[in-house]
Enzyme design. Structure first.
Site, PDB file in Angstrom:
ATOM      1  N   ARG A 186      -8.258  -2.254 -10.010  1.00  0.00           N
ATOM      2  CA  ARG A 186      -9.017  -1.233 -10.737  1.00  0.00           C
ATOM      3  C   ARG A 186      -9.597  -1.772 -12.031  1.00  0.00           C
ATOM      4  NH1 ARG A 186      -4.756   3.133 -11.666  1.00  0.00           N
ATOM      5  NH2 ARG A 186      -3.479   1.261 -11.807  1.00  0.00           N
ATOM      6  N   ASN A 235       0.395  -8.290 -10.516  1.00  0.00           N
ATOM      7  CA  ASN A 235      -0.610  -7.259 -10.269  1.00  0.00           C
ATOM      8  C   ASN A 235      -0.138  -5.946 -10.892  1.00  0.00           C
ATOM      9  OD1 ASN A 235      -1.323  -5.034  -7.661  1.00  0.00           O
ATOM     10  ND2 ASN A 235      -2.935  -5.927  -8.893  1.00  0.00           N
ATOM     11  N   LYS A 274       1.552  -9.489  -0.092  1.00  0.00           N
ATOM     12  CA  LYS A 274       1.617  -8.641  -1.281  1.00  0.00           C
ATOM     13  C   LYS A 274       2.752  -7.649  -1.099  1.00  0.00           C
ATOM     14  CE  LYS A 274      -0.974  -5.557  -4.336  1.00  0.00           C
ATOM     15  NZ  LYS A 274      -2.134  -4.647  -4.481  1.00  0.00           N
ATOM     16  N   CYS A 279       0.826  -1.206   0.000  1.00  0.00           N
ATOM     17  CA  CYS A 279       0.000   0.000   0.000  1.00  0.00           C
ATOM     18  C   CYS A 279       0.867   1.266   0.000  1.00  0.00           C
ATOM     19  CB  CYS A 279      -0.920   0.006   1.215  1.00  0.00           C
ATOM     20  SG  CYS A 279      -1.964   1.482   1.301  1.00  0.00           S
TER      21      CYS A 279
END
Length: 248
Positions: free
Chosen positions: A155, A130, A70, A29
């Site tokens: 998205r 990703n 991630k 993030c």
């Protein structure tokens, strides 16, 4: 998401007891507020912290529940990505998703799928690509270039709601075309209806705002969505927005 191994481990244990099918640890993030509190991508600067977090969580969570992670390619450079990925595997992660950009690159195109090839070839756990997977063609290219086992779409799933189905069909040997707008439009009503059971006037404005955001993202794939968005972008209520939609 966090930075204290013991706290995260306790939270993870509680989550699976409450019914979570697994635990995913987010070290990708890029949000400033998250990073300011030493969460998300800022931990890419501290590979040992990431290792300890995953190791501690994996030891605390029963083995039947997957612990996945991630990451991004790095904070400002991709050169340490392979070593970090190897540490994540060594710590006990069952799967690794990699957003193919650094934190500093944010979401600026393009995603650098080719940097994932060395990582996917080196790890024995599944590596998932990703970043910038907007279409079925993007998926095909990403899998070929990255060598990854699969992809994660974010998205792209909002801009093209049937993208995951297109990908699954392709994996099963079926080439599905992009659905026509007539298949997308009913989802707008479904979305609004799902959001408003206990709505207020203020709530209506908020849902309408979310719906307009979605229309804007849909417009990247559908000209019909752009036409509607251009007409409703200043509207604040359901009745105003759906008067335009229903006229079509």
């Amino acid at each position: 998401m966090g930075n204290n191994p013991e706290t995260l481990a306790r939270s993870a244990r509680k989550a699976v007891k409450l019914g979570s099918p697994g635990i995913d640890l987010n070290f990708g993030c890029p949000a400033k507020t998250v990073n300011k509190h030493k969460g998300g991508a800022v931990l890419l600067k501290e590979p040992e912290s990431i290792f300890q977090i995953i190791k501690t969580v994996r030891e605390e969570v029963p083995s039947e529940f997957p612990v996945t992670a991630k990451m991004r390619l790095g904070w400002d450079c991709h050169k340490g990505a392979l070593k970090l990925a190897q540490q994540i595997e060594a710590a006990g992660a069952d799967e690794l998703v990699i957003h193919a950009r650094t934190k500093i690159q944010g979401y600026k195109p393009p995603a650098h799928w080719h940097f994932l090839k060395e990582i996917s070839d080196s790890l024995s756990i599944p590596v998932v690509a990703n970043g910038d997977i907007w279409t079925l063609e993007d998926y095909k290219e990403c899998i070929e270039v990255s060598g990854c086992d699969d992809v994660m779409i974010g998205r792209g799933a909002i801009a093209s709601p049937f993208l995951s189905k297109q990908i699954r069909d392709y994996q099963n040997g079926i080439e599905s075309p992009l659905p026509q707008w007539e298949e997308i439009e009913p989802l707008l009503t479904e979305f609004y209806d799902a959001c408003e059971p206990n709505g207020t006037a203020r709530h209506d404005i908020q849902i309408t705002g979310r719906l307009k955001q979605w229309l804007h993202m849909l417009s990247w794939q559908y000209t019909e969505a752009k036409t509607i968005f251009d007409q409703v972008k200043r509207f604040k209520t359901r009745s105003e927005v759906f008067e335009v939609i229903d006229r079509r």
